[in-house]
Design a protein around this motif. Structure first.
Motif, short mmCIF file in Angstrom:
data_model
loop_
_atom_site.label_atom_id
_atom_site.label_comp_id
_atom_site.label_asym_id
_atom_site.label_seq_id
_atom_site.Cartn_x
_atom_site.Cartn_y
_atom_site.Cartn_z
N VAL A 1 32.36 50.03 36.60
CA VAL A 1 31.02 49.58 37.30
C VAL A 1 30.64 48.13 37.35
O VAL A 1 29.87 47.65 38.01
N MET A 2 30.88 47.73 35.95
CA MET A 2 30.29 46.42 35.73
C MET A 2 30.78 45.34 36.55
O MET A 2 30.41 44.11 36.55
N LYS A 3 32.11 45.48 36.94
CA LYS A 3 33.02 44.31 37.64
C LYS A 3 32.52 44.67 39.15
O LYS A 3 32.74 45.53 39.67
N LYS A 4 32.13 43.35 39.82
CA LYS A 4 31.65 43.30 41.16
C LYS A 4 33.18 43.75 41.97
O LYS A 4 32.83 44.49 43.11
N PRO B 1 25.41 48.61 38.76
CA PRO B 1 26.40 47.89 37.86
C PRO B 1 26.16 48.25 36.35
O PRO B 1 27.02 47.48 35.52
N ARG C 1 33.45 47.37 42.27
CA ARG C 1 32.23 48.02 42.98
C ARG C 1 32.74 47.84 44.46
O ARG C 1 32.39 48.50 45.36
#
Lengths: 775, 77
Positions: free
Chosen positions: A424-427, A446, A430
């Motif tokens: 989830v941290m990586k755009k 995120p 997402r």
């Protein structure tokens, strides 16, 4: 059971055979009776359907015998390369777990403190309304879902889409956090790509097997049988059982080496030291394919609420590694571990012998460890130093505990930080999810929220007010259970449980949703060797029981997410699969098409150009590798595997004057996890009717305890009385006791400690301090 | 109509003979282990009288060291 007299008779004969099989395997671990399958073929008026065993992570192929709308027999699928027709006692009894007398057929809602039977639609309305109300009052992160490595792939997929893509919370976890998280972080830190590089066919190619804290004879009996079969057919096969207690695996091994709890870290480093010192390093492989790293040390144990850990990695040289390893000479490590220096050298000699093909197996012993990620890394370090990896018969093989811990939890990503592709941290991850799910990217949070232990701590504190549990039994399995049970039962907490039988978790539920089990619905699992396995619905579920997938879809639609869940009931599994595999449409992870999966007893990913990939990172077998080199560890940006120095650090809690024994917990061959299914099968229940505490005979003698005595076992967190077992199933060394966790009447997790590996957040069920006294 | 199952152990060196002896008995199955010298023996007789007769025949087989019963069922009980 209402079947014809003839079928009933044949069924009784099958029961008689299965009883004998259980007894035989109890006396001779690994004994094989493949001839049993032929008997199944003689059953008349029975149609056979394809399925996979729904218990451990081996993923044995089954043929389920069907007669008059019921499952009446089971045999191993000879066409499935996993088990080649073999099954263990749980597999042979798997269909009987469908027919317990107290199966949930109706939904229940707690009204005025009592559970009342209601229609499934009313119960689903209550769940949706309560979720909406909780989110409105306390925010989206006040609701959570806790699933399972026994979730089918579609279950996990719709749960991820619902929580992450619709509600917008990352409060989604699965019990695989308790069994496989350290393996995942081990793979990611060393290789940058999750799941084993090899496959079960490694067993046929290898001649040396090291089991690392892994009682395969009971936990993965079919794979253990395959190992013993190889031993019988080939000369010079060696099996070393490296463990903290003597088990059935030890009896089947050529050598049993016992180490003190937690010191596997030191022994693994000593093996590396010895390999380097004796000139056994495969220099060519290491120079081309290995980078040396060092991580943080003194990283804590996660015992406090809101524990934070930030990882850090730095590059080191081979000479620096050698310098670090000076602390791990066999003689120094003998003092820490209790393992004789000559035995450490023996293990190193097996790895270092260029003529030997070595497979390491491990499961919960390495993973349920406050340094679980580290011991995973260290086993890889050994294989990397000698270049014995990613080749037929050479490789480290992390076994998974549950049937779809890999397929559902790791691949779909039903963990707080994960998405079906990426984190989830990586755009970019997402954006990909948002595109496939047809939702705004901004809806996906995120920031990861709560891993499993943090989630139950949040429930206790009140940060989380609503939890939906599917296919798992946390009120038996969560460590330091007294705290988390009280937390879950507090006022203004709302617990929904989807299950098939009453359990200690349904006891505390506000809503119980009756679940369709296994072959009562269509599904897919993913096993330990990256094999995806599909089965059709073979029989109807009882009463109002509904699949976990469809329960989630129904609730999501009631909450306004009809557009996101447009599937038709008849074809939803196919539609979900076709949507899901878009996430993995690349040569590193491409999944097989639905129609092929329906036809075959499993297909391994990456599935590229019509072929499964058996050995990843080896350009001869793996289409994702660069073709200009023999090996390509493409998960890392430098295309190298990372050999990470990890030191020995002590356990979170060690024996003391007041609590002088180590407590180790685990499973037994007859029962699946908390026993909620297998304890309802009379043959399995009679074979292993209740939990016990294994005590070393010398300790027992000193304490005046004899076999069968009642023994009170106490830790700082609770006390439970068990029956003593001395030289029964296993034998712990002096100063240690072992207790299985399958029996809800004797909750060993009231004693265990909720310490976890700071990298993987996986709790350590294998080490805490207790005292024992005759009750 | 009794159904019984046993683990069958041979006298040393007579595994094959025991396998043949037990496999030849009427209304019975013998499932040999693939990797150990033991087997599963299942009797599925039609009456108590037939069961008694079978037991007599088994006693005559000198290749058997031991039959350890693991399951017994009778519709007559």
């Amino acid at each position: 059971m209402k079947v014809s007299n003839l079928s009933r008779r044949e069924f009784i004969v099958q029961m008689a055979i299965s009883s004998a099989t259980i007894a035989a395997t109890a006396m001779m671990p690994g004994v094989i009776f493949a001839g049993w399958n032929k008997n199944g073929q003689s059953l008349k008026n029975v149609k056979w359907g394809k399925a996979q065993c729904r218990f451990c992570g081996t993923g044995c192929g089954l043929k389920v015998g069907l007669s008059k709308g019921r499952a009446v027999a089971v045999k191993g699928d000879p066409d499935c390369s996993v088990n080649k027709g073999l099954l263990c006692v749980k597999g042979y009894h798997s269909v009987q777990t469908l027919y317990g007398k107290d199966r949930f057929k109706k939904a229940y809602v707690r009204k005025n403190g009592k559970l009342k039977a209601v229609s499934i639609n009313e119960a689903l309305d209550v769940v949706a309304n309560k979720m909406n109300e909780t989110i409105k009052k306390h925010g989206k992160d006040s609701v959570a879902m806790y699933g399972s490595g026994q979730w089918t792939i579609p279950d996990g997929y719709v749960a991820s889409k619902f929580f992450k893509g619709c509600i917008g919370t990352n409060n989604l976890e699965a019990n695989a956090r308790l069994c496989m998280a350290s393996a995942v972080v081990g793979f990611l830190t060393t290789f940058g790509a999750d799941e084993p590089m090899g496959c079960y066919d490694d067993i046929d190619h290898a001649d040396t097997f090291i089991t690392w804290g892994n009682n395969m004879a009971e936990m993965h009996p079919v794979l253990f049988s395959r190992m013993l079969d190889v031993k019988q057919k080939k000369k010079n096969v060696v099996i070393v059982d490296f463990a903290t207690r003597t088990t059935r695996t030890s009896y089947g091994a050529d050598k049993s080496i016992i180490f003190k709890p937690q010191t596997d870290l030191a022994v693994a480093n000593a093996i590396c030291y010895e390999l380097i010192k004796s000139g056994k390093v495969n220099k060519d492989f290491v120079d081309k394919h290995v980078a040396f790293k060092k991580g943080k040390t003194n990283i804590g144990y996660g015992l406090e609420d809101h524990f934070k850990f930030k990882k850090k990695m730095e590059g080191i040289s081979f000479d620096q590694l050698k310098e670090f390893l000076e602390d791990y000479t066999p003689e120094k490590v003998e003092k820490i571990s209790g393992v004789k220096a000559k035995d450490i050298r023996y293990m190193a000699s097996l790895f270092g012998d260029p003529k030997r093909k070595v497979v390491s197996f491990w499961c919960m012993g390495a993973n349920q460890h406050t340094r679980g990620t580290w011991i995973n890394n260290l086993i890889y370090n050994i294989h990397l130093l000698v270049g014995k990896i990613s080749q037929p018969g050479n490789g480290p093989f992390s076994l998974t505990g549950q049937p779809s811990a890999c397929g559902t939890v790791r691949e779909v990503g039903t963990l707080t930080h994960k998405l079906p592709f990426g984190v989830v941290m990586k755009k970019k991850a997402r954006e990909k999810a948002a595109k496939i799910w047809n939702i705004p990217e901004s809806r996906i949070d995120p920031k990861p929220s709560n891993h499993t232990m943090a989630m139950f701590r949040g429930l206790d504190r009140g940060d989380i007010r609503f939890m939906w549990v599917q296919v798992t039994n946390p009120m038996v399995t969560i460590p330091n259970l007294n705290r988390y049970r009280k937390g879950a039962m507090k006022d203004d907490r709302f617990i929904v449980v989807s299950d098939i039988y009453p359990t200690p978790t349904t006891d505390i539920a506000d809503v119980i949703l009756p679940a369709a089990m296994w072959i009562e619905r269509e599904g897919l699992f993913g096993n330990s060797e990256r094999r995806t396995q599909h089965w059709d619905q073979l029989i109807d579920p009882p009463g109002d029981a509904m699949s976990d997938t469809w329960q989630i879809i129904e609730v999501a639609r009631r909450m306004g997410f009809k557009k996101e869940f447009p599937y038709k009931e008849k074809t939803h599994i196919k539609e979900i699969w076709n949507e899901y595999i878009q996430f993995h449409d690349n040569p590193k992870h491409r999944m097989a098409p639905y129609d092929l999966l329906r036809e075959k007893p499993g297909v391994m990913w990456p599935y590229v150009n019509g072929k499964s990939t058996q050995w990843r990172f080896n350009s001869k077998y793996d289409p994702a590798c660069s073709k200009d080199k023999e090996f390509d560890f493409y998960g890392k940006p430098d295309h190298k595997a990372w050999l990470i120095f990890r030191p020995y650090e002590p356990a979170a809690e060690s024996p003391s004057k007041e609590y002088p024994f180590w407590l180790n917990t685990g499973r037994v061959v007859e029962h699946w996890h908390t026993g909620s299914m297998t304890r309802r099968v009379p043959v399995l229940h009679q074979a292993m009717p209740k939990a016990y505490v294994e005590i070393n005979p010398k300790d027992a003698k000193e304490l005046g305890i004899t076999n069968g005595d009642k023994v009170k076992v106490s830790s700082k967190r609770g006390a439970v009385t068990f029956v003593a077992s001395i030289d029964g199933r296993g034998r712990p060394p002096m100063g240690q006791v072992f207790i299985p966790f399958f029996d809800e009447s004797y909750l060993v997790n009231e004693l265990t400690l909720d310490a976890f590996c700071p990298l993987s957040k996986q709790p350590d069920y294998k080490k805490c301090a207790v005292k024992i006294e005759k009750a | 109509m009794p159904v019984m199952s046993y683990i069958a152990y041979p006298v040393d060196g007579r595994y094959q003979e025991m396998s043949n002896d037990l496999a030849s008995l009427e209304n019975c199955q013998f499932i040999p282990a693939e990797n150990e010298e033991i087997g599963i023996f299942v009797s599925d007789t039609q009456s108590a009288q037939e069961e008694d007769h079978l037991q007599e025949r088994i006693k005559e087989l000198s290749s058997i060291k031991c039959l350890a019963m693991t399951y017994a069922h009778s519709d007559e009980e």
